[in-house]
Design a protein around this motif. Structure first.
Motif, short mmCIF file in Angstrom:
data_model
loop_
_atom_site.label_atom_id
_atom_site.label_comp_id
_atom_site.label_asym_id
_atom_site.label_seq_id
_atom_site.Cartn_x
_atom_site.Cartn_y
_atom_site.Cartn_z
N LYS A 10 -59.36 -62.70 -73.05
CA LYS A 10 -60.74 -62.92 -74.29
C LYS A 10 -60.34 -63.46 -76.35
CE LYS A 10 -64.82 -61.98 -71.50
NZ LYS A 10 -65.81 -61.28 -71.45
N GLN A 11 -59.42 -62.11 -76.21
CA GLN A 11 -58.92 -61.95 -77.61
C GLN A 11 -58.49 -63.53 -78.32
OE1 GLN A 11 -56.86 -59.08 -78.61
NE2 GLN A 11 -59.19 -57.85 -79.16
N GLN A 12 -57.24 -63.43 -76.38
CA GLN A 12 -56.40 -65.36 -77.05
C GLN A 12 -57.75 -66.64 -76.43
OE1 GLN A 12 -53.04 -64.55 -74.70
NE2 GLN A 12 -53.35 -62.05 -74.72
N ALA A 13 -58.30 -66.47 -76.08
CA ALA A 13 -59.50 -67.38 -75.68
C ALA A 13 -58.97 -68.43 -74.61
CB ALA A 13 -59.37 -68.07 -77.48
N LEU A 14 -58.34 -67.81 -73.97
CA LEU A 14 -58.15 -68.76 -72.78
C LEU A 14 -59.48 -68.57 -71.60
CD1 LEU A 14 -54.30 -66.96 -72.20
CD2 LEU A 14 -55.44 -69.35 -73.18
N THR A 15 -59.45 -68.89 -71.13
CA THR A 15 -60.11 -69.46 -69.11
C THR A 15 -59.75 -68.68 -68.31
OG1 THR A 15 -59.72 -71.45 -69.04
CG2 THR A 15 -61.35 -71.26 -70.95
N GLN A 16 -60.31 -68.22 -66.89
CA GLN A 16 -59.84 -67.11 -66.04
C GLN A 16 -58.91 -68.53 -65.99
OE1 GLN A 16 -63.77 -66.56 -63.89
NE2 GLN A 16 -63.37 -64.70 -64.89
N GLN A 17 -59.50 -69.96 -66.00
CA GLN A 17 -58.52 -70.84 -65.71
C GLN A 17 -56.66 -71.76 -66.00
OE1 GLN A 17 -59.86 -74.05 -62.46
NE2 GLN A 17 -57.45 -74.46 -63.36
N ALA A 18 -57.39 -70.86 -67.38
CA ALA A 18 -56.09 -70.96 -68.01
C ALA A 18 -55.13 -69.91 -67.71
CB ALA A 18 -56.22 -71.43 -69.82
N VAL A 19 -55.23 -68.58 -67.52
CA VAL A 19 -54.72 -68.00 -66.55
C VAL A 19 -53.78 -68.12 -65.53
CG1 VAL A 19 -54.61 -65.52 -66.36
CG2 VAL A 19 -55.66 -66.38 -68.32
N ALA A 20 -55.43 -68.57 -64.58
CA ALA A 20 -54.78 -69.30 -63.30
C ALA A 20 -53.47 -69.72 -63.63
CB ALA A 20 -55.75 -69.90 -62.42
N GLU A 21 -53.68 -70.84 -63.83
CA GLU A 21 -52.84 -72.39 -64.36
C GLU A 21 -51.34 -71.56 -64.83
OE1 GLU A 21 -54.34 -75.24 -66.57
OE2 GLU A 21 -55.21 -75.65 -65.21
N LYS A 22 -51.20 -70.74 -65.47
CA LYS A 22 -49.53 -69.79 -65.98
C LYS A 22 -49.50 -68.90 -64.71
CE LYS A 22 -50.65 -69.31 -70.50
NZ LYS A 22 -50.21 -68.17 -71.64
N LEU A 23 -50.32 -68.29 -63.57
CA LEU A 23 -50.07 -68.01 -63.18
C LEU A 23 -49.20 -68.51 -61.59
CD1 LEU A 23 -52.33 -65.36 -63.08
CD2 LEU A 23 -49.65 -64.47 -63.74
N GLY A 24 -50.23 -69.93 -61.51
CA GLY A 24 -49.85 -71.17 -60.35
C GLY A 24 -50.70 -70.89 -59.93
N LYS A 25 -52.06 -69.97 -59.58
CA LYS A 25 -53.17 -69.22 -58.76
C LYS A 25 -54.51 -69.96 -58.72
CE LYS A 25 -50.83 -66.01 -57.23
NZ LYS A 25 -50.68 -65.63 -56.13
N PRO A 26 -54.85 -70.03 -58.35
CA PRO A 26 -56.70 -71.17 -58.37
C PRO A 26 -57.27 -70.36 -59.60
CG PRO A 26 -56.22 -70.19 -56.22
CD PRO A 26 -54.94 -69.82 -56.11
N GLN A 27 -58.61 -71.12 -59.73
CA GLN A 27 -59.28 -69.79 -60.45
C GLN A 27 -59.63 -68.76 -60.38
OE1 GLN A 27 -62.77 -70.35 -60.88
NE2 GLN A 27 -63.01 -68.44 -62.21
N GLN A 28 -59.65 -68.56 -59.37
CA GLN A 28 -61.06 -67.74 -58.05
C GLN A 28 -59.60 -66.66 -57.99
OE1 GLN A 28 -60.53 -71.00 -57.13
NE2 GLN A 28 -62.58 -71.59 -56.60
N TYR A 29 -58.66 -67.09 -58.30
CA TYR A 29 -57.98 -65.72 -58.38
C TYR A 29 -58.38 -63.90 -59.62
CZ TYR A 29 -53.67 -62.92 -59.43
OH TYR A 29 -52.44 -62.15 -58.82
#
Length: 66
Positions: A10-29
């Motif tokens: 949240k401090q980095q203003a990242l969405t769950q989707q953005a983090v998921a993309e960095k991890l190569g995973k779906p947002q649900q992960y």
């Protein structure tokens, strides 16, 4: 420690989707570990911390003692 991962995201203003993309995973992960529906193993924890550009060892060192 999950709360610290959520706060870092949240401090980095990242969405769950953005983090998921960095991890190569779906947002649900991301949603599932953030809500406690799923636990992260140590390797997944390190991957998430790396995706958030935070020091996983520092997070572990700052974890509340039980």
């Amino acid at each position: 420690m999950i709360e610290q991962l959520i706060e870092a995201r949240k401090q980095q203003a990242l969405t769950q989707q953005a983090v998921a993309e960095k991890l190569g995973k779906p947002q649900q992960y991301v949603s599932r570990y953030e809500t406690g529906e799923r636990r992260l193993d140590i390797f997944e924890f390190i991957d998430v911390a790396t995706a958030l550009a935070i020091d996983a060892l520092a997070l572990v060192g700052n974890a509340p003692k039980s």
